[in-house]
Design an enzyme around this catalytic site. Structure first.
Site, PDB file in Angstrom:
ATOM      1  N   ILE A 158       0.861  -1.177   0.000  1.00  0.00           N
ATOM      2  CA  ILE A 158       0.000   0.000   0.000  1.00  0.00           C
ATOM      3  C   ILE A 158       0.903   1.234   0.000  1.00  0.00           C
ATOM      4  O   ILE A 158       2.093   1.142   0.294  1.00  0.00           O
ATOM      5  CB  ILE A 158      -0.967   0.030   1.208  1.00  0.00           C
ATOM      6  N   ASP A 159       0.333   2.377  -0.351  1.00  0.00           N
ATOM      7  CA  ASP A 159       1.131   3.595  -0.483  1.00  0.00           C
ATOM      8  C   ASP A 159       1.767   4.012   0.835  1.00  0.00           C
ATOM      9  O   ASP A 159       1.280   3.667   1.923  1.00  0.00           O
ATOM     10  CB  ASP A 159       0.253   4.748  -0.994  1.00  0.00           C
ATOM     11  N   LYS A 160       2.800   4.797   0.738  1.00  0.00           N
ATOM     12  CA  LYS A 160       3.517   5.304   1.910  1.00  0.00           C
ATOM     13  C   LYS A 160       2.580   5.987   2.898  1.00  0.00           C
ATOM     14  O   LYS A 160       2.652   5.763   4.107  1.00  0.00           O
ATOM     15  CB  LYS A 160       4.607   6.298   1.459  1.00  0.00           C
ATOM     16  N   THR A 162      -0.703   5.730   3.101  1.00  0.00           N
ATOM     17  CA  THR A 162      -1.896   4.956   3.444  1.00  0.00           C
ATOM     18  C   THR A 162      -1.587   4.082   4.648  1.00  0.00           C
ATOM     19  O   THR A 162      -0.526   3.460   4.711  1.00  0.00           O
ATOM     20  CB  THR A 162      -2.327   4.065   2.261  1.00  0.00           C
ATOM     21  N   ARG A 261      -7.472   6.401  -5.188  1.00  0.00           N
ATOM     22  CA  ARG A 261      -7.199   7.828  -5.351  1.00  0.00           C
ATOM     23  C   ARG A 261      -7.558   8.294  -6.756  1.00  0.00           C
ATOM     24  O   ARG A 261      -8.168   9.361  -6.938  1.00  0.00           O
ATOM     25  CB  ARG A 261      -5.727   8.097  -5.041  1.00  0.00           C
TER      26      ARG A 261
END
Length: 351
Positions: A158-160, A162, A261
């Protein structure tokens, strides 16, 4: 030999970290051990790693798992799941505290905090989740390495910015099992997000391909015509409305990078404080200075994209039992939601 690469993490990106490669064996192919054949046709693949991957179940022939000494025949259909990430860097063990939700001898489920990169890459060689995972695994088995456990069991990311749940494998067999579940979209993933604007429909589905933004290469964009990018589907449901922002639950049917997003921005509801996609500006509301100050305070309370991976469900690689994990919203998102809730209540009383 005919080959078709169905990439799970091509340039267009993906949360999953494995790609699927398929090979159709020519009719003139002479019988040869499958591990030797793969070594001849895959770049930078040692015989040892190939054999371990075959033993773990990363390879099927005509839909069935085989052994390394299987001899390929004309017409065989090979399907190989292999790790791919050109930015991936060497992992150094670091004693980083992990919020472990569940652990046994096969899997590890962790709750990732905000502002933590999942794995080492360009510009982030230390301090990542995987640095901490490697250290944790070494305390249990001092001989663990990437030959035995590729990428230390990482099968998705998952994104940094998130927060939320990630599952990692502790054995190569488990990694293969989990990678297949992600590839076939059978993993249950629910996210909670705060988005700009009043989402009119109580629930809906966004079906639009996702690919790199044609102008800004670090961003992604939605391509609803389906001619560009990779297939992507997001289901959403409204949880609570706050006039100018909406709290939603998003269920991923696919797992493209930045999918929620990009999809929410595509329908006009950029995630709150998502600076990469313009959510760090006031997109809805009034022109009054008090409102502007209120939103600025909200940005300070949750100084990141307001997105949390709340639910993760999958089949246990060893027991075959269905597991479902839920995590509480992190403190910054809880405080952010409460501020908007109080704002709406105060506004209604004033009106």
């Amino acid at each position: 030999m005919n080959t078709e690469d169905i990439q799970i993490m091509p340039e267009a990106g993906n949360e999953n970290l494995y790609e699927r490669k398929t090979f159709s064996i020519d009719k003139n192919q002479e019988p040869i051990r499958i591990d030797k054949w793969l070594q001849m046709h895959l770049e930078n693949a040692s015989r040892n790693k190939i054999q371990k991957g075959i033993e773990a179940g990363f390879l099927t022939v005509n839909g069935k798992i085989v052994k390394s000494n299987y001899k390929i025949k004309p017409g065989d259909e090979l399907v190989l799941l292999s790790y791919t990430n050109p930015e991936y860097a060497e992992v150094k063990a670091e004693p980083i505290p992990l919020d472990i939700v569940y652990e046994d001898d096969t899997i590890l489920v962790v709750n990732k905090p905000a502002n933590m990169v999942v794995h080492p890459g360009v510009g982030n060689y230390t301090g990542t989740l995987l640095n901490g995972v490697k250290y944790h695994l070494l305390q249990q088995n001092e001989n663990v390495d990437e030959d035995e456990l590729p990428r230390y069991g990482l099968v998705h990311r998952i994104d940094k910015n998130t927060t939320g749940l990630l599952v990692l494998a502790k054995t190569a067999d488990a990694a293969a099992h989990l990678a297949k579940q992600f590839f076939h979209h059978t993993v249950q993933r629910k996210y909670v997000a705060l988005v700009w604007g009043n989402v009119e429909e109580n629930e809906g589905t966004i079906n639009a391909h996702i690919a790199r933004h044609q102008q800004y290469r670090k961003m992604f964009a939605a391509y609803p015509d389906g001619e560009t990018g990779k297939h992507a589907i997001t289901h959403y449901r409204v949880i609570e409305r706050f006039n100018y922002v909406t709290l939603v639950e998003c269920v991923l049917e696919t797992g493209r990078t930045h999918q929620i997003r990009v999809h929410m921005k595509h329908i006009g509801h950029t995630l709150f404080n998502d600076y990469e996609y313009g959510g760090d500006k006031i997109l809805k509301g009034t022109i009054y200075s008090k409102y502007k100050q209120f939103v600025e305070n909200c940005f300070e309370v949750c100084n990141r994209c307001a997105l949390h991976a709340k639910t993760l469900g999958f089949v246990h690689p060893k027991t075959s039992k269905e597991l479902l994990f839920n995590s509480e919203l992190p403190t910054d998102m809880q405080q952010l939601i409460e501020k908007w809730r109080n704002y709406v209540q105060h506004k209604n009383i004033t009106d």
